[in-house]
Design a protein around this motif. Structure first.
Motif, PDB file in Angstrom:
ATOM      1  N   PRO A   1       0.823  -1.209   0.000  1.00  0.00           N
ATOM      2  CA  PRO A   1       0.000   0.000   0.000  1.00  0.00           C
ATOM      3  C   PRO A   1       0.862   1.266   0.000  1.00  0.00           C
ATOM      4  N   ILE A   2       0.544   2.197  -0.855  1.00  0.00           N
ATOM      5  CA  ILE A   2       1.207   3.502  -0.872  1.00  0.00           C
ATOM      6  C   ILE A   2       0.139   4.561  -0.620  1.00  0.00           C
ATOM      7  N   ALA A   3       0.253   5.237   0.522  1.00  0.00           N
ATOM      8  CA  ALA A   3      -0.726   6.259   0.892  1.00  0.00           C
ATOM      9  C   ALA A   3      -0.437   7.548   0.125  1.00  0.00           C
ATOM     10  N   VAL A   4      -1.498   8.202  -0.344  1.00  0.00           N
ATOM     11  CA  VAL A   4      -1.382   9.459  -1.081  1.00  0.00           C
ATOM     12  C   VAL A   4      -2.080  10.549  -0.264  1.00  0.00           C
ATOM     13  N   TYR A   5      -1.305  11.509   0.210  1.00  0.00           N
ATOM     14  CA  TYR A   5      -1.838  12.618   1.009  1.00  0.00           C
ATOM     15  C   TYR A   5      -1.791  13.915   0.208  1.00  0.00           C
ATOM     16  N   LEU A   6      -2.780  14.768   0.387  1.00  0.00           N
ATOM     17  CA  LEU A   6      -2.813  16.088  -0.234  1.00  0.00           C
ATOM     18  C   LEU A   6      -2.611  17.141   0.842  1.00  0.00           C
TER      19      LEU A   6
ATOM     20  N   GLN B   1      -1.357  22.553  -3.754  1.00  0.00           N
ATOM     21  CA  GLN B   1      -0.755  21.883  -2.613  1.00  0.00           C
ATOM     22  C   GLN B   1       0.049  20.679  -3.108  1.00  0.00           C
ATOM     23  N   ALA B   2       0.969  20.223  -2.271  1.00  0.00           N
ATOM     24  CA  ALA B   2       1.805  19.080  -2.638  1.00  0.00           C
ATOM     25  C   ALA B   2       1.072  17.772  -2.355  1.00  0.00           C
ATOM     26  N   TYR B   3       1.345  16.783  -3.187  1.00  0.00           N
ATOM     27  CA  TYR B   3       0.926  15.413  -2.920  1.00  0.00           C
ATOM     28  C   TYR B   3       2.120  14.672  -2.305  1.00  0.00           C
ATOM     29  N   THR B   4       1.861  13.884  -1.259  1.00  0.00           N
ATOM     30  CA  THR B   4       2.911  13.096  -0.622  1.00  0.00           C
ATOM     31  C   THR B   4       2.574  11.621  -0.757  1.00  0.00           C
ATOM     32  N   LEU B   5       3.509  10.841  -1.311  1.00  0.00           N
ATOM     33  CA  LEU B   5       3.332   9.409  -1.515  1.00  0.00           C
ATOM     34  C   LEU B   5       4.246   8.682  -0.525  1.00  0.00           C
TER      35      LEU B   5
ATOM     36  N   GLY C   1       2.581  -0.495  13.790  1.00  0.00           N
ATOM     37  CA  GLY C   1       2.606  -1.879  13.364  1.00  0.00           C
ATOM     38  C   GLY C   1       3.757  -2.165  12.416  1.00  0.00           C
ATOM     39  N   ILE C   2       3.965  -3.441  12.132  1.00  0.00           N
ATOM     40  CA  ILE C   2       5.081  -3.817  11.269  1.00  0.00           C
ATOM     41  C   ILE C   2       4.848  -3.414   9.815  1.00  0.00           C
ATOM     42  N   LYS C   3       3.574  -3.243   9.432  1.00  0.00           N
ATOM     43  CA  LYS C   3       3.262  -2.800   8.062  1.00  0.00           C
ATOM     44  C   LYS C   3       2.088  -1.830   8.091  1.00  0.00           C
ATOM     45  N   PRO C   4       2.316  -0.556   8.452  1.00  0.00           N
ATOM     46  CA  PRO C   4       1.217   0.413   8.543  1.00  0.00           C
ATOM     47  C   PRO C   4       0.416   0.491   7.239  1.00  0.00           C
ATOM     48  N   ASP C   5      -0.888   0.403   7.350  1.00  0.00           N
ATOM     49  CA  ASP C   5      -1.747   0.423   6.170  1.00  0.00           C
ATOM     50  C   ASP C   5      -3.063   1.113   6.541  1.00  0.00           C
ATOM     51  N   PRO C   6      -3.215   2.408   6.153  1.00  0.00           N
ATOM     52  CA  PRO C   6      -2.301   3.170   5.307  1.00  0.00           C
ATOM     53  C   PRO C   6      -1.110   3.717   6.089  1.00  0.00           C
ATOM     54  N   ALA C   7      -0.072   4.113   5.355  1.00  0.00           N
ATOM     55  CA  ALA C   7       1.064   4.777   5.980  1.00  0.00           C
ATOM     56  C   ALA C   7       0.610   6.074   6.627  1.00  0.00           C
ATOM     57  N   THR C   8       1.285   6.465   7.680  1.00  0.00           N
ATOM     58  CA  THR C   8       0.888   7.655   8.426  1.00  0.00           C
ATOM     59  C   THR C   8       1.233   8.932   7.661  1.00  0.00           C
ATOM     60  N   PRO C   9       0.559  10.056   7.960  1.00  0.00           N
ATOM     61  CA  PRO C   9       0.881  11.324   7.292  1.00  0.00           C
ATOM     62  C   PRO C   9       2.143  11.941   7.875  1.00  0.00           C
TER      63      PRO C   9
ATOM     64  N   THR D   1      13.542  -2.383  16.734  1.00  0.00           N
ATOM     65  CA  THR D   1      12.166  -1.882  16.608  1.00  0.00           C
ATOM     66  C   THR D   1      12.071  -0.576  15.817  1.00  0.00           C
ATOM     67  N   LEU D   2      13.181  -0.094  15.256  1.00  0.00           N
ATOM     68  CA  LEU D   2      13.147   1.131  14.457  1.00  0.00           C
ATOM     69  C   LEU D   2      12.805   0.783  13.012  1.00  0.00           C
ATOM     70  N   GLY D   3      11.755   1.417  12.507  1.00  0.00           N
ATOM     71  CA  GLY D   3      11.279   1.106  11.166  1.00  0.00           C
ATOM     72  C   GLY D   3      11.695   2.129  10.126  1.00  0.00           C
ATOM     73  N   ASN D   4      11.018   2.085   8.980  1.00  0.00           N
ATOM     74  CA  ASN D   4      11.404   2.864   7.810  1.00  0.00           C
ATOM     75  C   ASN D   4      10.226   3.588   7.173  1.00  0.00           C
ATOM     76  N   THR D   5      10.491   4.768   6.657  1.00  0.00           N
ATOM     77  CA  THR D   5       9.525   5.483   5.827  1.00  0.00           C
ATOM     78  C   THR D   5      10.176   5.810   4.495  1.00  0.00           C
ATOM     79  N   PHE D   6       9.547   5.370   3.413  1.00  0.00           N
ATOM     80  CA  PHE D   6       9.948   5.767   2.059  1.00  0.00           C
ATOM     81  C   PHE D   6       8.886   6.736   1.555  1.00  0.00           C
ATOM     82  N   THR D   7       9.285   7.929   1.199  1.00  0.00           N
ATOM     83  CA  THR D   7       8.297   8.938   0.819  1.00  0.00           C
ATOM     84  C   THR D   7       8.859   9.847  -0.269  1.00  0.00           C
ATOM     85  N   VAL D   8       7.959  10.385  -1.087  1.00  0.00           N
ATOM     86  CA  VAL D   8       8.342  11.361  -2.095  1.00  0.00           C
ATOM     87  C   VAL D   8       7.192  12.350  -2.240  1.00  0.00           C
ATOM     88  N   GLU D   9       7.525  13.604  -2.519  1.00  0.00           N
ATOM     89  CA  GLU D   9       6.531  14.662  -2.634  1.00  0.00           C
ATOM     90  C   GLU D   9       6.456  15.167  -4.068  1.00  0.00           C
TER      91      GLU D   9
END
Length: 330
Positions: free
Chosen positions: A95-100, A153-157, A257-265, A177-185
Protein backbone atom coordinates in the motif's frame (compact mmCIF):
# COMPACT_ATOMS: atom_id res chain seq x y z
CA UNK A 1 27.34 0.77 -1.33
CA UNK A 2 24.25 -0.81 -2.70
CA UNK A 3 17.47 6.99 -1.20
CA UNK A 4 16.79 5.41 -0.45
CA UNK A 5 15.41 4.23 2.13
CA UNK A 6 15.46 0.69 3.75
CA UNK A 7 16.06 1.09 5.45
CA UNK A 8 19.74 1.24 3.54
CA UNK A 9 22.59 -0.32 5.92
CA UNK A 10 26.27 -1.28 5.95
CA UNK A 11 27.25 -4.93 6.43
CA UNK A 12 30.86 -5.87 7.13
CA UNK A 13 32.19 -9.34 6.46
CA UNK A 14 35.60 -10.84 7.22
CA UNK A 15 37.37 -12.14 4.09
CA UNK A 16 40.79 -13.62 3.37
CA UNK A 17 42.85 -12.86 0.30
CA UNK A 18 46.51 -13.03 -0.66
CA UNK A 19 48.60 -9.88 -0.38
CA UNK A 20 51.87 -11.44 -1.60
CA UNK A 21 53.29 -14.79 -2.64
CA UNK A 22 54.51 -15.46 0.88
CA UNK A 23 51.81 -14.21 3.24
CA UNK A 24 48.10 -14.16 3.83
CA UNK A 25 46.37 -11.24 5.47
CA UNK A 26 42.87 -10.85 6.82
CA UNK A 27 40.77 -8.17 5.17
CA UNK A 28 37.48 -6.82 6.36
CA UNK A 29 34.86 -6.41 3.69
CA UNK A 30 32.52 -3.51 4.36
CA UNK A 31 29.23 -3.90 2.56
CA UNK A 32 26.97 -0.84 2.42
CA UNK A 33 23.46 -1.66 1.36
CA UNK A 34 20.07 -0.02 1.33
CA UNK A 35 17.82 -1.64 3.87
CA UNK A 36 14.21 -1.83 4.74
CA UNK A 37 13.18 -4.02 7.70
CA UNK A 38 10.01 -6.10 7.70
CA UNK A 39 7.92 -8.16 10.12
CA UNK A 40 9.69 -7.75 13.48
CA UNK A 41 8.57 -10.38 15.95
CA UNK A 42 9.88 -12.49 18.78
CA UNK A 43 7.37 -15.17 17.79
CA UNK A 44 7.61 -15.09 14.00
CA UNK A 45 10.20 -14.34 11.35
CA UNK A 46 12.24 -11.21 11.98
CA UNK A 47 12.26 -10.49 8.27
CA UNK A 48 14.80 -7.71 8.00
CA UNK A 49 15.59 -9.24 4.62
CA UNK A 50 14.82 -6.10 2.61
CA UNK A 51 18.21 -4.48 1.97
CA UNK A 52 17.26 -1.81 -0.54
CA UNK A 53 14.43 0.40 -1.61
CA UNK A 54 13.26 3.55 -3.35
CA UNK A 55 10.01 5.26 -4.31
CA UNK A 56 9.82 7.66 -7.27
CA UNK A 57 7.36 8.95 -9.85
CA UNK A 58 7.33 9.61 -13.59
CA UNK A 59 4.95 12.00 -15.35
CA UNK A 60 3.46 10.03 -18.26
CA UNK A 61 0.87 12.43 -19.66
CA UNK A 62 -2.51 14.07 -19.30
CA UNK A 63 -5.77 12.15 -18.95
CA UNK A 64 -7.35 11.56 -22.33
CA UNK A 65 -4.23 12.90 -24.02
CA UNK A 66 -5.50 16.47 -23.61
CA UNK A 67 -2.33 18.53 -23.16
CA UNK A 68 -2.80 21.08 -20.41
CA UNK A 69 -5.54 19.07 -18.69
CA UNK A 70 -5.71 19.39 -14.93
CA UNK A 71 -5.76 15.60 -14.57
CA UNK A 72 -2.16 14.43 -14.44
CA UNK A 73 -1.03 10.84 -14.93
CA UNK A 74 1.99 9.48 -13.04
CA UNK A 75 3.74 6.14 -12.99
CA UNK A 76 4.55 5.41 -9.35
CA UNK A 77 7.43 3.00 -8.72
CA UNK A 78 8.44 1.27 -5.50
CA UNK A 79 11.64 -0.76 -5.81
CA UNK A 80 12.76 -3.20 -3.12
CA UNK A 81 15.82 -5.47 -2.93
CA UNK A 82 15.94 -8.48 -0.61
CA UNK A 83 18.35 -11.14 0.63
CA UNK A 84 16.97 -14.40 -0.77
CA UNK A 85 18.50 -16.45 2.05
CA UNK A 86 16.39 -15.25 4.94
CA UNK A 87 13.04 -13.88 5.95
CA UNK A 88 9.75 -13.78 4.11
CA UNK A 89 9.30 -13.45 0.36
CA UNK A 90 8.27 -10.16 -1.23
CA UNK A 91 4.70 -9.10 -0.45
CA UNK A 92 2.42 -9.68 -3.41
CA UNK A 93 0.75 -6.34 -2.72
CA UNK A 94 1.98 -3.11 -1.07
CA UNK A 95 0.00 0.00 0.00
CA UNK A 96 1.21 3.50 -0.87
CA UNK A 97 -0.73 6.26 0.89
CA UNK A 98 -1.38 9.46 -1.08
CA UNK A 99 -1.84 12.62 1.01
CA UNK A 100 -2.81 16.09 -0.23
CA UNK A 101 -1.31 19.02 1.63
CA UNK A 102 -1.50 18.73 5.42
CA UNK A 103 -4.59 16.53 5.48
CA UNK A 104 -4.49 13.88 8.19
CA UNK A 105 -6.46 11.40 6.08
CA UNK A 106 -5.06 9.99 2.84
CA UNK A 107 -6.69 11.07 -0.38
CA UNK A 108 -6.38 7.45 -1.46
CA UNK A 109 -4.42 4.31 -0.67
CA UNK A 110 -2.80 3.04 -3.85
CA UNK A 111 -2.37 -0.74 -3.66
CA UNK A 112 0.18 -2.13 -6.10
CA UNK A 113 0.25 -5.87 -6.77
CA UNK A 114 2.22 -8.43 -8.78
CA UNK A 115 5.76 -7.02 -8.67
CA UNK A 116 8.31 -7.88 -11.33
CA UNK A 117 10.95 -9.95 -9.55
CA UNK A 118 14.46 -10.71 -10.83
CA UNK A 119 17.79 -11.92 -9.44
CA UNK A 120 20.44 -9.24 -8.76
CA UNK A 121 24.02 -10.27 -9.66
CA UNK A 122 26.73 -9.43 -7.08
CA UNK A 123 29.03 -6.47 -7.61
CA UNK A 124 32.46 -7.99 -8.34
CA UNK A 125 34.30 -4.77 -9.17
CA UNK A 126 36.13 -4.57 -5.85
CA UNK A 127 39.46 -6.47 -6.05
CA UNK A 128 39.25 -7.65 -2.42
CA UNK A 129 35.83 -9.23 -2.79
CA UNK A 130 35.20 -12.96 -2.52
CA UNK A 131 31.55 -13.82 -3.19
CA UNK A 132 30.34 -15.94 -0.24
CA UNK A 133 28.71 -19.32 -0.95
CA UNK A 134 24.96 -19.13 -1.32
CA UNK A 135 24.92 -15.41 -2.20
CA UNK A 136 21.47 -14.52 -3.49
CA UNK A 137 19.63 -11.24 -3.93
CA UNK A 138 16.36 -10.39 -5.65
CA UNK A 139 14.79 -7.14 -6.82
CA UNK A 140 11.06 -6.42 -6.90
CA UNK A 141 9.58 -3.52 -8.85
CA UNK A 142 6.04 -2.46 -7.95
CA UNK A 143 4.51 0.03 -10.35
CA UNK A 144 1.10 1.44 -11.22
CA UNK A 145 -0.50 4.53 -12.74
CA UNK A 146 -1.91 7.24 -10.48
CA UNK A 147 -4.32 10.02 -11.50
CA UNK A 148 -3.97 13.33 -9.66
CA UNK A 149 -5.81 16.61 -10.08
CA UNK A 150 -3.43 19.55 -10.44
CA UNK A 151 -3.29 21.36 -7.10
CA UNK A 152 -1.61 24.32 -5.41
CA UNK A 153 -0.76 21.88 -2.61
CA UNK A 154 1.80 19.08 -2.64
CA UNK A 155 0.93 15.41 -2.92
CA UNK A 156 2.91 13.10 -0.62
CA UNK A 157 3.33 9.41 -1.51
CA UNK A 158 4.45 7.19 1.38
CA UNK A 159 5.25 3.54 2.09
CA UNK A 160 6.23 2.37 5.59
CA UNK A 161 7.46 -0.91 7.03
CA UNK A 162 9.35 -2.16 10.11
CA UNK A 163 12.04 -3.07 11.16
CA UNK A 164 15.71 -2.24 10.73
CA UNK A 165 18.32 -4.81 11.72
CA UNK A 166 19.27 -4.72 15.38
CA UNK A 167 23.02 -4.90 14.71
CA UNK A 168 23.47 -1.51 13.02
CA UNK A 169 26.41 0.25 14.65
CA UNK A 170 25.44 3.92 14.43
CA UNK A 171 21.83 3.90 15.65
CA UNK A 172 20.32 2.89 19.04
CA UNK A 173 18.40 -0.12 17.75
CA UNK A 174 19.41 -3.05 19.96
CA UNK A 175 15.78 -4.14 20.20
CA UNK A 176 15.30 -4.02 16.43
CA UNK A 177 12.17 -1.88 16.61
CA UNK A 178 13.15 1.13 14.46
CA UNK A 179 11.28 1.11 11.17
CA UNK A 180 11.40 2.86 7.81
CA UNK A 181 9.53 5.48 5.83
CA UNK A 182 9.95 5.77 2.06
CA UNK A 183 8.30 8.94 0.82
CA UNK A 184 8.34 11.36 -2.09
CA UNK A 185 6.53 14.66 -2.63
CA UNK A 186 5.00 15.97 -5.88
CA UNK A 187 5.19 19.72 -5.33
CA UNK A 188 2.87 22.27 -7.00
CA UNK A 189 5.87 23.38 -9.08
CA UNK A 190 6.52 19.82 -10.23
CA UNK A 191 2.84 19.48 -11.17
CA UNK A 192 2.91 22.72 -13.18
CA UNK A 193 6.10 21.68 -14.97
CA UNK A 194 4.76 18.14 -15.60
CA UNK A 195 8.02 16.98 -14.05
CA UNK A 196 9.28 13.52 -13.16
CA UNK A 197 11.34 12.89 -10.02
CA UNK A 198 15.01 11.90 -10.10
CA UNK A 199 15.62 8.18 -9.62
CA UNK A 200 18.52 5.82 -9.04
CA UNK A 201 19.36 3.91 -12.22
CA UNK A 202 21.53 1.39 -10.36
CA UNK A 203 22.14 0.38 -6.78
CA UNK A 204 25.25 2.00 -5.29
CA UNK A 205 28.40 -0.13 -5.19
CA UNK A 206 28.09 -2.32 -2.13
CA UNK A 207 31.52 -3.82 -1.44
CA UNK A 208 34.09 -1.68 0.34
CA UNK A 209 37.19 -2.85 2.20
CA UNK A 210 38.24 -1.49 5.57
CA UNK A 211 41.44 0.52 5.19
CA UNK A 212 40.97 1.08 1.44
CA UNK A 213 39.70 4.43 0.13
CA UNK A 214 36.88 4.24 -2.42
CA UNK A 215 35.04 6.69 -4.66
CA UNK A 216 31.44 5.61 -5.25
CA UNK A 217 29.51 7.49 -7.94
CA UNK A 218 25.78 7.49 -7.24
CA UNK A 219 23.89 6.59 -10.41
CA UNK A 220 20.98 9.04 -10.50
CA UNK A 221 19.08 10.21 -13.57
CA UNK A 222 16.41 12.84 -14.23
CA UNK A 223 14.10 12.40 -17.21
CA UNK A 224 13.71 16.15 -17.69
CA UNK A 225 17.40 17.04 -17.47
CA UNK A 226 16.91 19.15 -14.34
CA UNK A 227 19.92 20.18 -12.26
CA UNK A 228 20.55 17.79 -9.37
CA UNK A 229 22.41 18.34 -6.11
CA UNK A 230 23.38 15.68 -3.56
CA UNK A 231 23.36 15.93 0.23
CA UNK A 232 23.75 13.68 3.26
CA UNK A 233 20.51 13.59 5.26
CA UNK A 234 18.86 11.54 7.99
CA UNK A 235 16.83 8.45 7.09
CA UNK A 236 13.21 8.48 8.26
CA UNK A 237 11.39 6.40 10.86
CA UNK A 238 8.16 4.54 10.20
CA UNK A 239 6.17 1.67 11.58
CA UNK A 240 6.98 -0.28 14.72
CA UNK A 241 7.06 -3.76 16.28
CA UNK A 242 3.34 -4.26 16.89
CA UNK A 243 1.59 -7.09 15.11
CA UNK A 244 4.50 -9.48 14.87
CA UNK A 245 3.44 -11.69 17.76
CA UNK A 246 0.73 -14.30 17.97
CA UNK A 247 -1.35 -12.17 20.34
CA UNK A 248 -1.15 -8.83 18.53
CA UNK A 249 -1.34 -9.69 14.84
CA UNK A 250 -4.41 -7.46 14.53
CA UNK A 251 -2.11 -4.45 15.19
CA UNK A 252 0.20 -5.13 12.24
CA UNK A 253 -1.40 -2.40 10.08
CA UNK A 254 -1.56 0.24 12.82
CA UNK A 255 0.70 3.30 12.95
CA UNK A 256 3.16 1.41 15.18
CA UNK A 257 2.61 -1.88 13.36
CA UNK A 258 5.08 -3.82 11.27
CA UNK A 259 3.26 -2.80 8.06
CA UNK A 260 1.22 0.41 8.54
CA UNK A 261 -1.75 0.42 6.17
CA UNK A 262 -2.30 3.17 5.31
CA UNK A 263 1.06 4.78 5.98
CA UNK A 264 0.89 7.66 8.43
CA UNK A 265 0.88 11.32 7.29
CA UNK A 266 3.92 13.58 7.60
CA UNK A 267 5.89 15.26 8.90
CA UNK A 268 8.07 12.20 9.48
CA UNK A 269 10.51 11.72 12.32
CA UNK A 270 14.20 11.39 11.51
CA UNK A 271 16.13 8.32 12.53
CA UNK A 272 18.09 8.96 15.76
CA UNK A 273 21.85 8.38 15.75
CA UNK A 274 23.98 7.05 18.59
CA UNK A 275 26.55 9.24 20.35
CA UNK A 276 29.46 10.41 18.11
CA UNK A 277 27.38 9.66 14.97
CA UNK A 278 25.06 11.93 12.97
CA UNK A 279 23.41 12.28 9.56
CA UNK A 280 26.45 14.27 8.36
CA UNK A 281 28.92 11.94 10.09
CA UNK A 282 27.42 8.46 9.71
CA UNK A 283 30.84 6.83 10.34
CA UNK A 284 31.37 8.94 13.46
CA UNK A 285 34.91 9.60 14.63
CA UNK A 286 36.34 6.65 12.75
CA UNK A 287 36.71 6.53 9.02
CA UNK A 288 35.89 9.21 6.47
CA UNK A 289 32.80 9.80 4.34
CA UNK A 290 32.04 12.84 2.19
CA UNK A 291 29.50 13.45 -0.59
CA UNK A 292 30.22 15.80 -3.48
CA UNK A 293 27.07 17.91 -3.84
CA UNK A 294 27.60 18.46 -7.57
CA UNK A 295 28.81 15.10 -8.89
CA UNK A 296 27.10 12.77 -6.44
CA UNK A 297 30.36 10.99 -5.66
CA UNK A 298 30.78 9.44 -2.21
CA UNK A 299 34.38 9.29 -0.99
CA UNK A 300 34.73 6.73 1.78
CA UNK A 301 37.59 5.40 3.87
CA UNK A 302 36.15 2.88 6.34
CA UNK A 303 38.39 2.02 9.29
CA UNK A 304 36.07 0.16 11.64
CA UNK A 305 34.22 -3.14 11.44
CA UNK A 306 30.50 -2.47 11.74
CA UNK A 307 27.14 -1.90 10.11
CA UNK A 308 26.19 1.70 9.36
CA UNK A 309 23.13 3.42 7.96
CA UNK A 310 23.04 6.81 6.23
CA UNK A 311 20.76 8.85 4.01
CA UNK A 312 21.27 10.64 0.70
CA UNK A 313 18.89 13.36 -0.50
CA UNK A 314 18.88 14.38 -4.17
CA UNK A 315 17.35 17.79 -4.87
CA UNK A 316 15.95 18.78 -8.25
CA UNK A 317 16.14 22.34 -9.64
CA UNK A 318 14.63 23.91 -12.76
CA UNK A 319 15.41 27.50 -13.75
CA UNK A 320 17.07 27.92 -10.36
CA UNK A 321 13.89 26.86 -8.49
CA UNK A 322 13.74 23.82 -6.20
CA UNK A 323 10.87 21.68 -7.49
CA UNK A 324 11.40 18.33 -5.79
CA UNK A 325 13.69 15.84 -4.07
CA UNK A 326 14.09 12.14 -3.31
CA UNK A 327 15.59 10.50 -0.22
CA UNK A 328 17.50 7.23 -0.29
CA UNK A 329 18.30 5.26 2.83
CA UNK A 330 21.70 3.57 2.51
Amino acid sequence: MREMSTNFWVRVKRLLFKTSLTALSVRLLLTISLILGLLASSHSLRASHIIGGEINYEFVGFKGGRIGSDTLLYRVVLLLVRDCNGGAAFDRSVPIAVYLGNNARPLRNLRISNPKIAKVPPDQSNPCLIIPPGFCEEEAVYSDTLELIRSNQAYTLTYQVCCRNANITNIPNSTGTLGNTFTVEISPQAQNFASSSPHFTAAPKSELCVGISSAVKLAVADKDGDRLTYHLCAPLLGGGPLGGGLNDMHLANSAQGIKPDPATPGPYEELPFSATFSANRPLGNTGFLALDSTTGTLRILPRTLGNFTLGVCVKEYRNGELIGSIRRDI
